[in-house]
Design an enzyme around this catalytic site. Structure first.
Site, PDB file in Angstrom:
ATOM      1  N   ARG A   1     -32.606  46.672 -26.731  1.00 29.88           N
ATOM      2  CA  ARG A   1     -31.160  46.853 -26.607  1.00 29.88           C
ATOM      3  C   ARG A   1     -30.801  48.146 -25.865  1.00 29.88           C
ATOM      4  O   ARG A   1     -29.877  48.191 -25.066  1.00 29.88           O
ATOM      5  CB  ARG A   1     -30.577  46.896 -28.026  1.00 29.88           C
TER       6      ARG A   1
ATOM      7  N   MET B   1     -20.768  38.691 -26.952  1.00 34.44           N
ATOM      8  CA  MET B   1     -21.478  38.425 -28.199  1.00 34.44           C
ATOM      9  C   MET B   1     -22.797  39.193 -28.280  1.00 34.44           C
ATOM     10  O   MET B   1     -23.842  38.611 -28.550  1.00 34.44           O
ATOM     11  CB  MET B   1     -21.685  36.911 -28.371  1.00 34.44           C
TER      12      MET B   1
ATOM     13  N   HIS C   1     -11.734  41.236 -32.646  1.00 34.92           N
ATOM     14  CA  HIS C   1     -12.440  40.488 -33.688  1.00 34.92           C
ATOM     15  C   HIS C   1     -11.476  39.489 -34.332  1.00 34.92           C
ATOM     16  O   HIS C   1     -10.354  39.864 -34.690  1.00 34.92           O
ATOM     17  CB  HIS C   1     -12.994  41.457 -34.739  1.00 34.92           C
TER      18      HIS C   1
HETATM   19  C1  GAR Z   1     -12.274  35.605 -29.474  1.00 35.02           C
HETATM   20  O1  GAR Z   1     -11.656  34.817 -30.443  1.00 35.02           O
HETATM   21  C2  GAR Z   1     -12.793  36.898 -30.072  1.00 35.02           C
HETATM   22  O2  GAR Z   1     -12.020  37.327 -31.158  1.00 35.02           O
HETATM   23  C3  GAR Z   1     -14.171  36.499 -30.506  1.00 35.02           C
HETATM   24  O3  GAR Z   1     -14.640  35.651 -29.495  1.00 35.02           O
HETATM   25  C4  GAR Z   1     -13.540  34.922 -28.961  1.00 35.02           C
HETATM   26  C5  GAR Z   1     -13.646  34.923 -27.464  1.00 35.02           C
HETATM   27  O4  GAR Z   1     -12.732  34.030 -26.919  1.00 35.02           O
HETATM   28  N1  GAR Z   1     -15.010  37.625 -30.652  1.00 35.02           N
HETATM   29  C6  GAR Z   1     -15.925  37.740 -31.606  1.00 35.02           C
HETATM   30  O5  GAR Z   1     -16.145  36.869 -32.427  1.00 35.02           O
HETATM   31  C7  GAR Z   1     -16.701  39.048 -31.585  1.00 35.02           C
HETATM   32  N2  GAR Z   1     -17.397  39.209 -32.828  1.00 35.02           N
HETATM   33  P1  GAR Z   1     -12.446  33.996 -25.353  1.00 35.02           P
HETATM   34  O6  GAR Z   1     -13.825  33.939 -24.666  1.00 35.02           O
HETATM   35  O7  GAR Z   1     -11.683  32.732 -25.144  1.00 35.02           O
HETATM   36  O8  GAR Z   1     -11.683  35.220 -24.982  1.00 35.02           O
END
Ligand code: GAR
Length: 206
Positions: A70, A95, A114
């Site tokens: 990482r 992610m 989040h």
């Molecule tokens: C969003 O809902 C964000 O809150 C979540 O991923 C989605 C991305 O949506 N993030 C996480 O879960 C981070 N832990 P998008 O690609 O349509 O913007």
């Protein structure tokens, strides 16, 4: 008054990119004084890359294959961000957990979104966690990134009700509508230099 230079943003993505789209739309509407200098994805298949390209924004695939760990991945990421003169890093559905290498390179200058009301339901599948727990309200949080998982100082939150017949999909859609509103708003506050941080407290003068 001298107009402020647009804030140089990098948006980091892994998937669909609907939040990236919301940020692009606010910038193009002249409602957010920022410029996305690059969109970086760890996933070469992310639809977010197509969205960026549709708006003439530079895209970079930063795949984790080829990096031993990482820290090495993050060191290369920091180099890319510096090369582009980035002032704020925005994690829009990125992610991957960031190491101290990234966090210390951009202190209080990395924002994450989040899909829950932190500190409830950190980590993966936050909407499912909320449904399984049986809460009556959930929502979304924009926070600065520190070295923990979803533990950094909270900038903005928005609450949505959880309905009895909600599925992960229906709850996620309700939360996303709020994400598309508060994420660009938080970036705008940063761009206008209206955010200060003291310990865990994020202060936004009214
Ligand atoms: C969003 O809902 C964000 O809150 C979540 O991923 C989605 C991305 O949506 N993030 C996480 O879960 C981070 N832990 P998008 O690609 O349509 O913007």
């Amino acid at each position: 008054m001298v107009a402020r230079e647009p804030l140089k943003l990098a948006v980091l993505v892994s998937g669909n990119g609907s939040n990236l789209q919301a940020i692009i739309d606010r910038i193009e509407a002249g409602e957010l004084n920022a410029r996305i200098v690059c969109v970086i994805s760890n996933n070469p298949e992310a639809f977010a890359l197509t969205r960026a390209a549709n708006h003439g924004i530079a895209t970079i695939i930063h795949d984790n294959r080829g990096f031993a760990n990482r820290r090495e991945y993050d060191a290369a990421l920091v180099a890319i961000l510096r090369e582009h003169g980035v002032r704020l890093v925005v994690l829009a559905g990125f992610m991957r957990i960031l190491s101290e290498v990234m966090v210390s390179a951009f202190p209080h200058a990395i924002m994450n979104l989040h899909p829950a009301l932190l500190p409830s339901f950190p980590g993966l599948h936050a909407q499912k966690q909320a449904l399984d727990y049986g809460v009556k309200f959930s929502g979304c949080t924009v926070h600065f990134v520190d070295c923990g998982t979803d533990t950094g100082p909270v900038i903005l939150q928005s609450v949505v009700p959880v309905e009895q017949d909600d599925t992960e999909e229906t709850l996620s859609a309700r939360i996303q509508r709020e994400e598309h509103r508060i994420f660009p708003e938080a970036i705008g506050l940063f761009a206008d230099d209206r955010i200060s941080v003291e310990g865990r407290q994020v202060r936004i003068p009214s």
